[in-house]
Motif scaffolding. Structure first.
Motif, PDB file in Angstrom:
ATOM      1  N   GLU A 327     -13.322   3.492 -14.693  1.00 20.00           N
ATOM      2  CA  GLU A 327     -12.572   2.698 -15.679  1.00 20.00           C
ATOM      3  C   GLU A 327     -11.706   1.807 -14.763  1.00 20.00           C
ATOM      4  O   GLU A 327     -11.358   0.593 -15.220  1.00 20.00           O
ATOM      5  CB  GLU A 327     -11.773   3.517 -16.616  1.00 20.00           C
ATOM      6  CG  GLU A 327     -10.864   2.646 -17.648  1.00 20.00           C
ATOM      7  CD  GLU A 327     -11.571   1.955 -18.675  1.00 20.00           C
ATOM      8  OE1 GLU A 327     -13.112   1.964 -18.881  1.00 20.00           O
ATOM      9  OE2 GLU A 327     -11.163   1.104 -19.049  1.00 20.00           O
ATOM     10  N   VAL A 328     -11.226   2.062 -13.770  1.00 17.13           N
ATOM     11  CA  VAL A 328      -9.879   1.430 -12.946  1.00 17.13           C
ATOM     12  C   VAL A 328     -10.965   0.114 -12.482  1.00 17.13           C
ATOM     13  O   VAL A 328     -10.338  -1.001 -12.812  1.00 17.13           O
ATOM     14  CB  VAL A 328      -9.708   2.120 -11.888  1.00 17.13           C
ATOM     15  CG1 VAL A 328      -8.660   1.286 -10.848  1.00 17.13           C
ATOM     16  CG2 VAL A 328      -8.738   3.148 -12.100  1.00 17.13           C
ATOM     17  N   THR A 329     -11.823   0.315 -11.952  1.00 20.24           N
ATOM     18  CA  THR A 329     -12.400  -1.140 -11.424  1.00 20.24           C
ATOM     19  C   THR A 329     -13.017  -2.071 -12.473  1.00 20.24           C
ATOM     20  O   THR A 329     -13.167  -3.058 -12.485  1.00 20.24           O
ATOM     21  CB  THR A 329     -13.835  -0.834 -10.557  1.00 20.24           C
ATOM     22  OG1 THR A 329     -14.278   0.468 -10.733  1.00 20.24           O
ATOM     23  CG2 THR A 329     -13.387  -0.781  -9.173  1.00 20.24           C
ATOM     24  N   THR A 330     -13.590  -1.264 -13.610  1.00 22.25           N
ATOM     25  CA  THR A 330     -14.116  -1.955 -14.535  1.00 22.25           C
ATOM     26  C   THR A 330     -12.910  -2.530 -15.620  1.00 22.25           C
ATOM     27  O   THR A 330     -13.016  -3.981 -15.770  1.00 22.25           O
ATOM     28  CB  THR A 330     -14.937  -0.963 -15.692  1.00 22.25           C
ATOM     29  OG1 THR A 330     -15.794  -0.370 -15.101  1.00 22.25           O
ATOM     30  CG2 THR A 330     -15.250  -1.354 -16.939  1.00 22.25           C
ATOM     31  N   ALA A 331     -11.833  -2.118 -15.698  1.00 17.87           N
ATOM     32  CA  ALA A 331     -10.907  -2.594 -16.565  1.00 17.87           C
ATOM     33  C   ALA A 331     -10.229  -4.005 -15.460  1.00 17.87           C
ATOM     34  O   ALA A 331      -9.779  -4.827 -16.085  1.00 17.87           O
ATOM     35  CB  ALA A 331      -9.733  -1.848 -16.549  1.00 17.87           C
ATOM     36  N   TYR A 332     -10.256  -3.797 -14.218  1.00 19.00           N
ATOM     37  CA  TYR A 332      -9.626  -4.891 -13.462  1.00 19.00           C
ATOM     38  C   TYR A 332     -10.530  -5.875 -13.637  1.00 19.00           C
ATOM     39  O   TYR A 332     -10.084  -7.086 -13.776  1.00 19.00           O
ATOM     40  CB  TYR A 332     -10.030  -4.571 -11.849  1.00 19.00           C
ATOM     41  CG  TYR A 332      -9.977  -5.317 -11.025  1.00 19.00           C
ATOM     42  CD1 TYR A 332      -8.745  -6.489 -10.716  1.00 19.00           C
ATOM     43  CD2 TYR A 332     -11.096  -5.738 -10.524  1.00 19.00           C
ATOM     44  CE1 TYR A 332      -8.705  -7.560  -9.800  1.00 19.00           C
ATOM     45  CE2 TYR A 332     -11.129  -7.004  -9.496  1.00 19.00           C
ATOM     46  CZ  TYR A 332     -10.098  -7.675  -9.188  1.00 19.00           C
ATOM     47  OH  TYR A 332     -10.181  -8.733  -8.267  1.00 19.00           O
ATOM     48  N   ILE A 347     -22.002  -3.691 -13.483  1.00 22.14           N
ATOM     49  CA  ILE A 347     -21.942  -4.127 -12.121  1.00 22.14           C
ATOM     50  C   ILE A 347     -21.105  -3.363 -11.290  1.00 22.14           C
ATOM     51  O   ILE A 347     -21.463  -3.005 -10.001  1.00 22.14           O
ATOM     52  CB  ILE A 347     -21.372  -5.683 -12.061  1.00 22.14           C
ATOM     53  CG1 ILE A 347     -22.486  -6.802 -12.794  1.00 22.14           C
ATOM     54  CG2 ILE A 347     -21.059  -5.894 -10.591  1.00 22.14           C
ATOM     55  CD1 ILE A 347     -22.338  -8.053 -12.839  1.00 22.14           C
ATOM     56  N   THR A 348     -19.979  -2.547 -11.636  1.00 17.55           N
ATOM     57  CA  THR A 348     -19.100  -1.933 -10.935  1.00 17.55           C
ATOM     58  C   THR A 348     -19.915  -0.497 -10.416  1.00 17.55           C
ATOM     59  O   THR A 348     -20.052  -0.153  -9.612  1.00 17.55           O
ATOM     60  CB  THR A 348     -17.689  -1.549 -11.192  1.00 17.55           C
ATOM     61  OG1 THR A 348     -17.722  -1.467 -12.786  1.00 17.55           O
ATOM     62  CG2 THR A 348     -16.835  -2.983 -11.033  1.00 17.55           C
TER      63      THR A 348
END
Ligand code: TRP
Length: 460
Positions: A327-332, A347-348
């Motif tokens: 979720e951290v990379t996705t939300a970024y 993608i992430t």
């Protein structure tokens, strides 16, 4: 506040999701074995101190930063400190750490899945300790099996994240967390009736001062960061889906308490079994995978059932943590680049999956055969070392420094008190003191010990 951004459905939904992130392999796999290696007792006490005095204040800070900006890590720092500000690097550090950690976390979760299936087929019954130890070795060096589980686990993680904050993350945590707590309590009750229970309780709670080296203190501190999912923007991101009415302090304390409770329960489940069957509590990282199956294999049908339940729990706990990292990379990408959740997750998730392949095959040594020779550690261990020992403590340090020294004091205080009934400010002052002075000092000590500038074992 932008419209259209998702939020948690309820406060308890947030607490369970944040607890789901915190409770993971760190609690069930790592905490018991480092407690075993450090002689129990005093180590546990110090760990509890670190959670209460350093980890929880930083946890509150991360949730506050997320909640006040309603943005995930990188964008939260742009909002607070400015678009050009170097504080954004703290956000990027977290996104990078999440990417790296999830890539190998998925491999360890895959081992737990493999052990769940071995338990279902009653593989452990009648096997000797040597055979079971060798099984772990065979698993570790089998590229195909590791790849299979790594694929399955990443697909599951992507599946939860793609469904979104409320319908994916919150919903699954609301199912998995109570299940995990309930079954763990049952296992702990089962352990009470084992002959080794007294010895285990004594080991976990009685302070045997002679067994702890001073460096164990830093290990306890480092672990308190990892176990609370700090330093990576996870809690900033989860905090960003909170509404302004929620009491952040109370929620953070609940999350810490649940996380600590599960870590202690894991010890109270495992050590009675270890002591009852005369095994060594300081068996190291193999404790869960090499020791427990021996014992499960010795106690017949009940052992088989316990074994299935135990390893399935490990998978659930790992899944809810893995979801928080993705979720951290996705939300970024959603917040910063305006991507759709679907695109960002695929993608992430896909990139992390690919990056995890060399870790999944690290034991077989097929992809980068020269890696270990060049860097002294295999691919898996190199990135674990980089992320857990460097990126997370640095991330935690910068969050404490930002929130303690640079965040607008009015905003900080308003956010701290928002949703609470605190009228007296002493609690706020105590929190600020720990955030400004104690937490940064503690992290600097860990880092100095790791760099070798100091060796605290020599101080005493
Ligand atoms: N806290 C989890 C565990 O104990 C792992 C984890 C999830 C984590 N998200 C994180 C660790 C973010 C550090 C940072 O297993």
């Amino acid at each position: 506040m932008k419209t259209g951004r998702e939020q948690w459905g309820s406060r308890i939904g947030f607490i369970l999701a944040a607890a789901g992130s915190a409770i993971g392999l760190g609690n069930i796999w790592k905490f018991p074995y480092i407690t075993g290696e450090n002689g129990g007792g005093v180590f546990v006490l110090i760990y509890l101190g670190c959670i209460a005095l350093i980890g929880t204040p930083i946890l509150i800070a991360e949730i506050l930063i997320g909640r006040s900006t309603q943005k995930s890590s990188v964008s939260a720092f742009s909002d607070l400190a400015g678009k050009e500000s170097n504080w954004r690097m703290v956000g990027f550090l977290g996104v990078g750490a999440g990417f790296i950690i999830l890539s190998y976390y998925s491999v360890v979760a895959g081992w737990a899945m493999n052990y769940t299936f071995m338990s279902i087929t009653n593989f452990f019954e009648g096997k000797s300790a040597e055979q079971i130890g060798a099984t772990f070795g065979t698993l570790f060096t089998s590229a195909d099996i590791n790849l299979l589980w790594h694929t399955v686990f990443m697909v599951m993680t992507i599946g939860v994240v793609i469904a979104g904050v409320k319908r994916g993350i919150e919903k699954w945590n609301k199912i998995l967390m109570p299940l995990l707590l309930g079954i763990f309590l049952l296992l702990a009750i089962f352990s009470i009736f084992l002959p080794g229970w007294k010895a285990a309780v004594n080991f976990v709670f009685y302070p045997h001062l002679d067994k702890l080296k001073p460096s164990g203190v830093l290990e306890a501190l480092g672990h308190s960061f990892f176990t609370l999912s700090l330093g990576m923007g996870t809690m900033i991101t989860y905090g960003s889906y909170l509404n302004k009415k929620t009491n952040v302090v109370k929620s953070a304390v609940m999350v810490s308490a649940l996380d600590t409770g599960i870590a202690l329960l894991a010890c109270l489940v495992m050590f009675p079994i270890v002591f009852s069957f005369g095994h060594d509590p300081s068996a190291g990282p193999g404790l869960v995978f090499k020791t427990l199956p021996i014992i499960f294999g010795e106690i017949g049908n009940i052992g088989m059932l316990l074994s299935i339940i135990f390893f399935a729990l490990l998978v659930f706990a790992a899944l809810s943590s893995a979801v928080s990292m993705l979720e951290v990379t996705t939300a970024y990408l959603i917040d910063e680049k305006g991507w759709s959740r679907k695109k960002a997750t695929y993608i992430t998730g896909g990139a992390i999956y690919l990056f995890g392949i060399p870790s999944a095959t690290a034991g077989a040594n097929t992809i980068f055969p020269d890696w270990a020779g060049m860097y002294g550690k295999n691919f898996f261990d190199s990135f674990d070392y980089l992320a857990s020992n460097w990126m997370l403590p640095l991330g935690g340090l910068f969050v404490a420094i930002y929130a303690g020294w640079f965040m607008d004091p009015m905003l900080r205080q308003a956010e701290f008190k928002g949703g609470t009934k605190f009228t007296q400010s002493w609690f706020y002052s105590v929190w600020l003191f720990f955030l400004k002075f104690i937490a940064p000092l503690a992290v600097i000590l860990i880092i100095a010990q790791r760099v070798g500038v100091i060796d605290i074992d020599k101080w005493i």
